[in-house]
Design a protein around this motif. Sequence first.
Motif, PDB file in Angstrom:
ATOM      1  N   PRO A   1       0.816  -1.224   0.000  1.00  0.00           N
ATOM      2  CA  PRO A   1       0.000   0.000   0.000  1.00  0.00           C
ATOM      3  C   PRO A   1       0.848   1.273   0.000  1.00  0.00           C
ATOM      4  N   LEU A   2       1.990   1.231   0.678  1.00  0.00           N
ATOM      5  CA  LEU A   2       2.858   2.415   0.695  1.00  0.00           C
ATOM      6  C   LEU A   2       3.353   2.754  -0.706  1.00  0.00           C
ATOM      7  N   ILE A   3       3.737   1.725  -1.451  1.00  0.00           N
ATOM      8  CA  ILE A   3       4.210   1.934  -2.820  1.00  0.00           C
ATOM      9  C   ILE A   3       3.082   2.509  -3.678  1.00  0.00           C
ATOM     10  N   GLY A   4       1.938   1.855  -3.636  1.00  0.00           N
ATOM     11  CA  GLY A   4       0.814   2.289  -4.472  1.00  0.00           C
ATOM     12  C   GLY A   4       0.372   3.701  -4.176  1.00  0.00           C
ATOM     13  N   TYR A   5       0.175   3.996  -2.902  1.00  0.00           N
ATOM     14  CA  TYR A   5      -0.294   5.335  -2.541  1.00  0.00           C
ATOM     15  C   TYR A   5       0.763   6.403  -2.798  1.00  0.00           C
ATOM     16  N   ALA A   6       2.023   6.087  -2.608  1.00  0.00           N
ATOM     17  CA  ALA A   6       3.077   7.082  -2.852  1.00  0.00           C
ATOM     18  C   ALA A   6       3.044   7.562  -4.300  1.00  0.00           C
ATOM     19  N   PHE A   7       3.028   6.626  -5.237  1.00  0.00           N
ATOM     20  CA  PHE A   7       2.996   7.009  -6.643  1.00  0.00           C
ATOM     21  C   PHE A   7       1.698   7.748  -6.992  1.00  0.00           C
ATOM     22  N   ALA A   8       0.571   7.230  -6.523  1.00  0.00           N
ATOM     23  CA  ALA A   8      -0.723   7.828  -6.845  1.00  0.00           C
ATOM     24  C   ALA A   8      -0.843   9.238  -6.272  1.00  0.00           C
ATOM     25  N   TRP A   9      -0.461   9.415  -5.028  1.00  0.00           N
ATOM     26  CA  TRP A   9      -0.633  10.718  -4.403  1.00  0.00           C
ATOM     27  C   TRP A   9       0.324  11.754  -4.970  1.00  0.00           C
ATOM     28  N   ILE A  10       1.509  11.353  -5.367  1.00  0.00           N
ATOM     29  CA  ILE A  10       2.399  12.291  -6.078  1.00  0.00           C
ATOM     30  C   ILE A  10       1.706  12.747  -7.358  1.00  0.00           C
ATOM     31  N   GLY A  11       1.087  11.807  -8.063  1.00  0.00           N
ATOM     32  CA  GLY A  11       0.353  12.147  -9.280  1.00  0.00           C
ATOM     33  C   GLY A  11      -0.762  13.138  -9.019  1.00  0.00           C
ATOM     34  N   HIS A  12      -1.505  12.931  -7.944  1.00  0.00           N
ATOM     35  CA  HIS A  12      -2.623  13.838  -7.640  1.00  0.00           C
ATOM     36  C   HIS A  12      -2.148  15.204  -7.177  1.00  0.00           C
ATOM     37  N   PHE A  13      -1.275  15.227  -6.200  1.00  0.00           N
ATOM     38  CA  PHE A  13      -0.906  16.497  -5.591  1.00  0.00           C
ATOM     39  C   PHE A  13      -0.052  17.377  -6.503  1.00  0.00           C
ATOM     40  N   PHE A  14       0.823  16.777  -7.311  1.00  0.00           N
ATOM     41  CA  PHE A  14       1.745  17.569  -8.122  1.00  0.00           C
ATOM     42  C   PHE A  14       1.351  17.702  -9.586  1.00  0.00           C
ATOM     43  N   PHE A  15       0.556  16.784 -10.107  1.00  0.00           N
ATOM     44  CA  PHE A  15       0.240  16.823 -11.527  1.00  0.00           C
ATOM     45  C   PHE A  15      -1.247  17.014 -11.799  1.00  0.00           C
ATOM     46  N   GLU A  16      -2.110  16.264 -11.157  1.00  0.00           N
ATOM     47  CA  GLU A  16      -3.547  16.460 -11.328  1.00  0.00           C
ATOM     48  C   GLU A  16      -4.018  17.710 -10.581  1.00  0.00           C
TER      49      GLU A  16
END
Length: 110
Positions: free
Chosen positions: A56-71
């Motif tokens: 879960p740490l791996i999955g959420y780390a990549f996803a949340w970087i995508g949301h907070f910095f790009f989306e």
Amino acid sequence: MPDKRFKSLKEFYPFYLTEHQNLTSRILHFIGTGLVVLALFAAVLFHEWRFLLIAPLIGYAFAWIGHFFFEKNKPATFKYPAYSLASDFILFWDLLTGSQPFKTNKNHNG
């Protein structure tokens, strides 16, 4: 996020896609979910259950970087955790099989 309460995954997934239109964010989600799948296989294959803890740490780390910095939006996980998790795997499969493109018509970059 709209105040609408989704009653099914089928109803939620189109909303999920609107929150995942940025090319870099989609790539990050794909990588993160792919690594989660690998971690789950590794946990079973090697009988090393620590992989389950890091998945879960791996999955959420990549996803949340995508949301907070790009989306530039708040992850749906906070309001719809089960639908969001299921949608992560559906999007991963859709990207893998070409049912969804990495680059959408509404991409903010690329």
